[in-house]
Design a protein around this motif. Structure first.
Motif, PDB file in Angstrom:
ATOM      1  N   HIS A 130       0.836  -1.201   0.000  1.00 23.78           N
ATOM      2  CA  HIS A 130       0.000   0.000   0.000  1.00 23.78           C
ATOM      3  C   HIS A 130       0.872   1.253   0.000  1.00 23.78           C
ATOM      4  N   ASN A 131       0.321   2.326  -0.524  1.00 22.83           N
ATOM      5  CA  ASN A 131       1.043   3.587  -0.649  1.00 22.83           C
ATOM      6  C   ASN A 131       1.306   4.191   0.732  1.00 22.83           C
ATOM      7  N   THR A 132       2.568   4.333   1.084  1.00 20.02           N
ATOM      8  CA  THR A 132       2.931   4.908   2.387  1.00 20.02           C
ATOM      9  C   THR A 132       3.379   6.362   2.271  1.00 20.02           C
ATOM     10  N   TYR A 223      -1.931  10.933   4.519  1.00 21.17           N
ATOM     11  CA  TYR A 223      -1.665   9.848   3.573  1.00 21.17           C
ATOM     12  C   TYR A 223      -2.600   9.961   2.374  1.00 21.17           C
ATOM     13  N   ASN A 225      -3.646   7.643   0.315  1.00 18.09           N
ATOM     14  CA  ASN A 225      -4.635   6.572   0.160  1.00 18.09           C
ATOM     15  C   ASN A 225      -5.800   6.670   1.140  1.00 18.09           C
ATOM     16  N   LYS A 226      -5.728   7.605   2.073  1.00 19.43           N
ATOM     17  CA  LYS A 226      -6.846   7.803   2.983  1.00 19.43           C
ATOM     18  C   LYS A 226      -7.943   8.645   2.341  1.00 19.43           C
ATOM     19  N   ASP A 229      -9.238   5.622  -3.063  1.00 15.09           N
ATOM     20  CA  ASP A 229      -8.682   4.323  -3.432  1.00 15.09           C
ATOM     21  C   ASP A 229      -7.785   4.439  -4.655  1.00 15.09           C
ATOM     22  N   ASP A 232      -4.096   4.707  -3.830  1.00  8.32           N
ATOM     23  CA  ASP A 232      -3.415   3.625  -3.118  1.00  8.32           C
ATOM     24  C   ASP A 232      -2.679   2.752  -4.134  1.00  8.32           C
ATOM     25  N   TYR A 233      -1.707   3.385  -4.787  1.00  2.00           N
ATOM     26  CA  TYR A 233      -0.974   2.701  -5.856  1.00  2.00           C
ATOM     27  C   TYR A 233       0.331   2.113  -5.320  1.00  2.00           C
ATOM     28  N   VAL A 314      -5.785  -1.754  -9.028  1.00  3.98           N
ATOM     29  CA  VAL A 314      -4.910  -0.698  -8.525  1.00  3.98           C
ATOM     30  C   VAL A 314      -4.249   0.044  -9.691  1.00  3.98           C
ATOM     31  N   TYR A 318      -5.330   4.084 -10.675  1.00  3.94           N
ATOM     32  CA  TYR A 318      -4.397   5.213 -10.696  1.00  3.94           C
ATOM     33  C   TYR A 318      -4.258   5.792 -12.108  1.00  3.94           C
TER      34      TYR A 318
END
Length: 348
Positions: A130-132, A223, A225-226, A229, A232-233, A314, A318
């Protein structure tokens, strides 16, 4: 891209066994003297295939699995003599696409844009599930949501995706993106920049965020991805080029199998993995490497059925986000951009 950096996105500007010999048990002296030929009957060492793996930037915990695979002999067990190298002037993607390096560390962002431009990059494994990444700011700046970007200064590196990302998040909060000042700080250090020139920047938490914790400089993290969706790449990924996949699929399979073992080791033994990375790159900050590794290790595989697994959705999501924000000229051929075909069986 710099890991104590403000740039987790690296968009393209391309034209582009163990020898297997453990210590063999010696024959007893009487047999060896009676039959001299028996002492020279060892199986010849298997010839290893030379392979180059190019990093996206300086070594860090995104790369730990590669260093573990090399240190623990996983690459050699697959018949590979792997050299881990820094990116050249043109960057890692250029080297991977051109074949100057057979494999390397890339990003879904840059592969997506590159393929639209005809660059033959293919993602073969997601390093982190997940994208951090996200927008970070010192707590004192009081930036707790994208709405708080209004009236603030963002420090970036001049890519169109930065303003698009800020616009996207702010619009979702009914905020006004025109009230954000965007300045180019290049590769300036995040900690210096937020004290001097800017209010917030785009970072990877696993490195810069953890570093902030160690420095006692708490930050607020938004973040990506929050908020969607679509954001969240996979960043980063392991990549190769289409020619390698077509002409040397067994080599790609061998490399991916060994890398998977390396990342599995890092997942289950973060402290040992951190020590291996520090042994290979002694100039790294030991406290940061260890803390970063402990934070990142459970996130490599996370909720995926196996390390490296990538979902079509995913990639599609994106690409659609980029298209919606006019960062792509046409639709991405999603199924050509990534593959799970070279991953080993389930690791959970």
């Amino acid at each position: 891209m710099k890991l104590t950096q403000v740039a987790p996105l690296a968009l393209l500007s391309l034209t582009i066994a163990l020898s297997g010999c453990g210590n063999q048990t010696a024959k007893d002296d009487s047999k060896s003297s009676a039959s001299p030929a028996s002492t020279s009957s060892q199986t010849p060492a298997k010839k290893l295939t030379d392979v180059k793996v190019v990093l996206d930037w300086t070594p860090n915990t995104n790369h730990t699995g590669l260093y573990v695979a090399k240190d623990q002999g996983y690459f050699e067990q697959e018949g590979l003599n792997v050299q881990i190298i820094p990116p050249g002037e043109g960057g890692a993607d250029t080297m991977i696409a051109s074949g100057a390096a057979e494999f390397g560390v890339s990003y879904q962002e840059s592969i997506t844009q590159g393929r639209i431009q005809g660059v033959p990059l293919v993602s073969i494994a997601a390093i982190i599930q997940h994208n951090t990444s996200g927008f970070a700011s010192p707590v004192a700046k009081n930036i707790k949501s994208p709405k708080d970007f209004e009236g603030k200064t963002y420090g970036g590196w001049g890519a169109p995706a930065e303003s698009a990302m800020i616009d996207s998040l702010m619009q979702a909060e009914k905020a006004n993106p025109s009230k954000v000042k965007i300045v180019n700080i290049g590769e300036a250090d995040y900690f210096t920049a937020v004290k001097r020139d800017i209010d917030f920047a785009w970072i990877y938490y696993a490195w810069t965020g953890v570093d902030a914790e160690l420095r006692g400089e708490p930050l607020n993290m938004i973040y990506l991805n929050k908020y969607s969706d679509k954001l969240d790449y996979y960043t980063p990924v392991l990549a190769t080029n289409e020619k390698m996949i077509k002409e040397k699929p067994e080599l790609v399979k061998a490399f991916t199998a060994a890398a998977s073992k390396g990342y599995q080791f890092a997942i289950s033994k973060p402290e040992d993995a951190a020590n291996i990375l520090m042994k290979a790159v002694p100039d790294l900050d030991k406290k940061l490497v260890l803390a970063s590794q402990k934070w990142l290790s459970p996130r490599y595989q996370d909720d995926a059925p196996r390390w490296g697994e990538q979902k079509r959705s995913v990639w599609e999501n994106y690409a659609n986000w980029m298209l919606d924000h006019k960062l792509l000229e046409k639709n991405l051929e999603v199924d050509a951009a990534f593959t799970n075909n070279f991953l080993p069986a389930s690791t959970k």
